[in-house]
Each structure stands twice: as C-alpha cells, then as structure tokens.
Motif scaffolding. Sequence first.
Motif, short mmCIF file in Angstrom:
data_model
loop_
_atom_site.label_atom_id
_atom_site.label_comp_id
_atom_site.label_asym_id
_atom_site.label_seq_id
_atom_site.Cartn_x
_atom_site.Cartn_y
_atom_site.Cartn_z
N PHE A 4 18.25 12.65 0.44
CA PHE A 4 17.84 12.15 -0.88
C PHE A 4 18.41 13.04 -1.99
N ARG A 5 18.34 14.35 -1.80
CA ARG A 5 18.91 15.25 -2.80
C ARG A 5 20.43 15.09 -2.89
N SER A 6 21.05 14.86 -1.76
CA SER A 6 22.51 14.66 -1.78
C SER A 6 22.87 13.38 -2.53
N ALA A 7 22.05 12.33 -2.36
CA ALA A 7 22.31 11.08 -3.09
C ALA A 7 22.17 11.28 -4.59
N ILE A 8 21.14 12.04 -4.99
CA ILE A 8 20.97 12.32 -6.42
C ILE A 8 22.15 13.11 -6.97
N GLN A 9 22.61 14.08 -6.19
CA GLN A 9 23.74 14.89 -6.64
C GLN A 9 25.03 14.08 -6.68
N ASP A 10 25.26 13.24 -5.66
CA ASP A 10 26.48 12.42 -5.62
C ASP A 10 26.52 11.42 -6.77
N CYS A 11 25.36 10.88 -7.14
CA CYS A 11 25.29 9.93 -8.25
C CYS A 11 25.21 10.61 -9.60
N ASP A 12 25.15 11.94 -9.60
CA ASP A 12 25.09 12.72 -10.84
C ASP A 12 23.89 12.30 -11.70
N LEU A 13 22.72 12.24 -11.06
CA LEU A 13 21.49 11.85 -11.75
C LEU A 13 20.74 13.08 -12.22
N SER A 14 20.09 12.96 -13.37
CA SER A 14 19.32 14.06 -13.95
C SER A 14 17.92 13.58 -14.29
N ASP A 15 16.97 14.51 -14.23
CA ASP A 15 15.58 14.21 -14.55
C ASP A 15 15.45 13.95 -16.05
N LEU A 16 14.77 12.88 -16.43
CA LEU A 16 14.62 12.51 -17.83
C LEU A 16 13.50 13.27 -18.52
N GLY A 17 12.73 14.06 -17.77
CA GLY A 17 11.61 14.74 -18.39
C GLY A 17 10.46 13.77 -18.67
N TYR A 18 9.49 14.20 -19.47
CA TYR A 18 8.36 13.33 -19.74
C TYR A 18 7.61 13.80 -20.98
N ILE A 19 6.79 12.90 -21.50
CA ILE A 19 5.85 13.19 -22.58
C ILE A 19 4.48 12.73 -22.13
N LEU A 39 4.55 12.95 -8.85
CA LEU A 39 5.36 12.33 -7.81
C LEU A 39 6.41 11.38 -8.35
N ASP A 40 6.16 10.81 -9.53
CA ASP A 40 7.06 9.79 -10.09
C ASP A 40 7.91 10.40 -11.20
N ARG A 41 9.19 10.13 -11.15
CA ARG A 41 10.11 10.70 -12.14
C ARG A 41 11.12 9.64 -12.56
N GLY A 42 11.73 9.89 -13.70
CA GLY A 42 12.82 9.04 -14.15
C GLY A 42 14.14 9.78 -14.00
N LEU A 43 15.12 9.13 -13.39
CA LEU A 43 16.45 9.71 -13.18
C LEU A 43 17.50 8.81 -13.82
N ALA A 44 18.54 9.41 -14.37
CA ALA A 44 19.58 8.61 -15.02
C ALA A 44 20.92 9.32 -14.90
N SER A 45 21.97 8.55 -14.98
CA SER A 45 23.34 9.07 -14.90
C SER A 45 23.82 9.47 -16.30
N PRO A 46 24.92 10.22 -16.38
CA PRO A 46 25.44 10.60 -17.70
C PRO A 46 25.79 9.41 -18.58
N SER A 47 26.29 8.33 -17.99
CA SER A 47 26.63 7.16 -18.81
C SER A 47 25.38 6.53 -19.42
N LEU A 51 24.44 6.13 -23.34
CA LEU A 51 24.15 4.80 -23.88
C LEU A 51 22.84 4.79 -24.66
N PHE A 52 21.86 5.58 -24.22
CA PHE A 52 20.54 5.63 -24.86
C PHE A 52 20.21 7.08 -25.24
N PRO A 53 20.85 7.63 -26.26
CA PRO A 53 20.64 9.05 -26.59
C PRO A 53 19.28 9.36 -27.17
N ASP A 54 18.56 8.36 -27.67
CA ASP A 54 17.26 8.60 -28.31
C ASP A 54 16.09 8.15 -27.45
N PHE A 55 16.28 8.13 -26.14
CA PHE A 55 15.23 7.62 -25.26
C PHE A 55 14.05 8.59 -25.20
#
Length: 285
Positions: A4-19, A39-47, A51-55
């Motif tokens: 799972f960690r390898s898939a996240i790294q290969d897809c270049d996904l990063s944690d979106l953080g939270y409020i 347990l639940d997180r949001g992950l997204a790619s650089p693109s 695309l959504f810099p103010d998320f």
Amino acid sequence: MNNFRSAIQDCDLSDLGYIGRWYTWEKGHFSASNIRERLDRGLASPSWWSLFPDFTLRHLSHTISDHCPLLVDTMGNVGPSSDHTLQGFRFDANWLLEPDFEKIVEQSWNATSDDVPSKLSRLAVAVKKWCRSLKGRRNRQRSLLQSRLEELSMADPGDEVLAELLDVKLALNLEDDKDELFWEQRARVNWLKCGDRNTQFFHSWASFRRKKNRISKLKRDDGSWESHDEAMASIASTHFQQLFTAQQVDNPNEILRSIRPSITRDDNVMLRRQVTKDEIFCAVK
C-alpha cells in the motif's frame, strides 16, 4: 501495508491534511471502551494539487457511521451561490417527518367548505407560510446540535458525555433523514454527467509546491494555534531567532563526563601521532 505504501509512493500521492477534530473513527459508547483514531485520510497527486490550489479538507461530525465524513472543498469561497428562489408550490416529502405538518394541513383543509381546488389553493398558501418559518427553525436546530456535538466530541469521553453524545447523534440523524428525502425527490434532475469537457490541464509544478508549502497555522509554546498571517510571522521569527542564537554553556566538562570512552589510551596516542610518509604511500597504493 508495504504494498500500500509503495502504491502511494508510485502514484506520488500526498496527504491533504485536515481541518477540525483530529480523529475520524470512534468506537465505544463508554469511557472504558471508547477508542478514537485517524483512519480516514485524503490523498492527491501533484496534478490535483495544481488543479485545486485553494482546497480544504474538513472532518465533519459523524452520527450514523463510526467514521466521520471527509468533505473536500475544491472551490473555496468562489463556489456558486446556493440562494435559489423557487416559484410556485412544490411539495417536499420531508415535511412528513415534521410533527406539526399534519396539524397545519388539517386546520387549513377544515377552515372552509369550498370546493377542492379552492381548498388546495388555500392549503398551498398555508403550507408555504409554514415552510418559511420551518427553514429558520431547522437551521437553528441543526446549528445547535452541531455545536453541541463538537463540544461533546472534544470533551473527555465519560459515560454521561457519551450518553448525551448518542442522543445528539440521533437528533442529527433525523435531520439527515429529512435532507435525504429532499434530495431523493430531485435525484432525477441531479445526475452528474460522466466525464469532463476540460480533458487537458496545463498547470506548473510551482502551483503545487506553493500549496504544499503553504502554512495555514502555527502552534505556540503554550499549545494554542494561530492562523493570522502577521501573528504567524512573529511566531516563526521568534522561533528561528532562538534556534540560531548561540547560548553559553556553563560547564562543557559535564557533557564530556556523560560520554563513555570507546577506545583505550594507547589507541588514542597512536591515532594522534604524526602521520609518516610510509603510511601515506601505503594508503595511496
């Protein structure tokens, strides 16, 4: 998990953080068995970041499931307005869940002995008037329940707190049922179209890095958080001034006494003596 960690790294996904609250999963209605985890997180790619810099990603209050919903707002404050004025009379099925709706209908229908069309027109006026006051009461009720739920969620999970938390969740579940009926009526005209007309996006990596490196809040020494720009600048400046300011050490020998020797005295003499030409020649060759 390694895959799972390898898939996240290969897809270049990063944690979106939270409020919001720090946890997304909760189990147990008593303090002795209550467990909370993120347990639940949001992950997204650089693109996607570009695309959504103010998320923003917010942990919402959860009432039905053990997991809280994660709301990703991609539009920020530039989203479309939700103020729509409906013309004419339209029946909402969620009115049936209101305890006083049947009374309003009965009073309006029995108020006159006119024909059915006239009674229906009179009923529509009465229900629309009742509905206008209903929206305000619903909003106030939901706001009070949400505020109380947030307070109870952040409090120590005692038995009384968890009991009240369950009652508040049940009340919010009823409000959610009303919203669900409202949207089920409109499901036929609210299907999302598959795909997107904008199939190509050309966004630079600078936008992604700017969003990823942006600091939205800083923690003070006393544990409180600060989100205003000027105050965060002051906190950062003070922190790095203290970090890179030399401090006089009272007695450095105290530090040396704590270091356990790892070589003998003879080895130390040998290592510190002058290097000979023969030793240099052997090392080079």
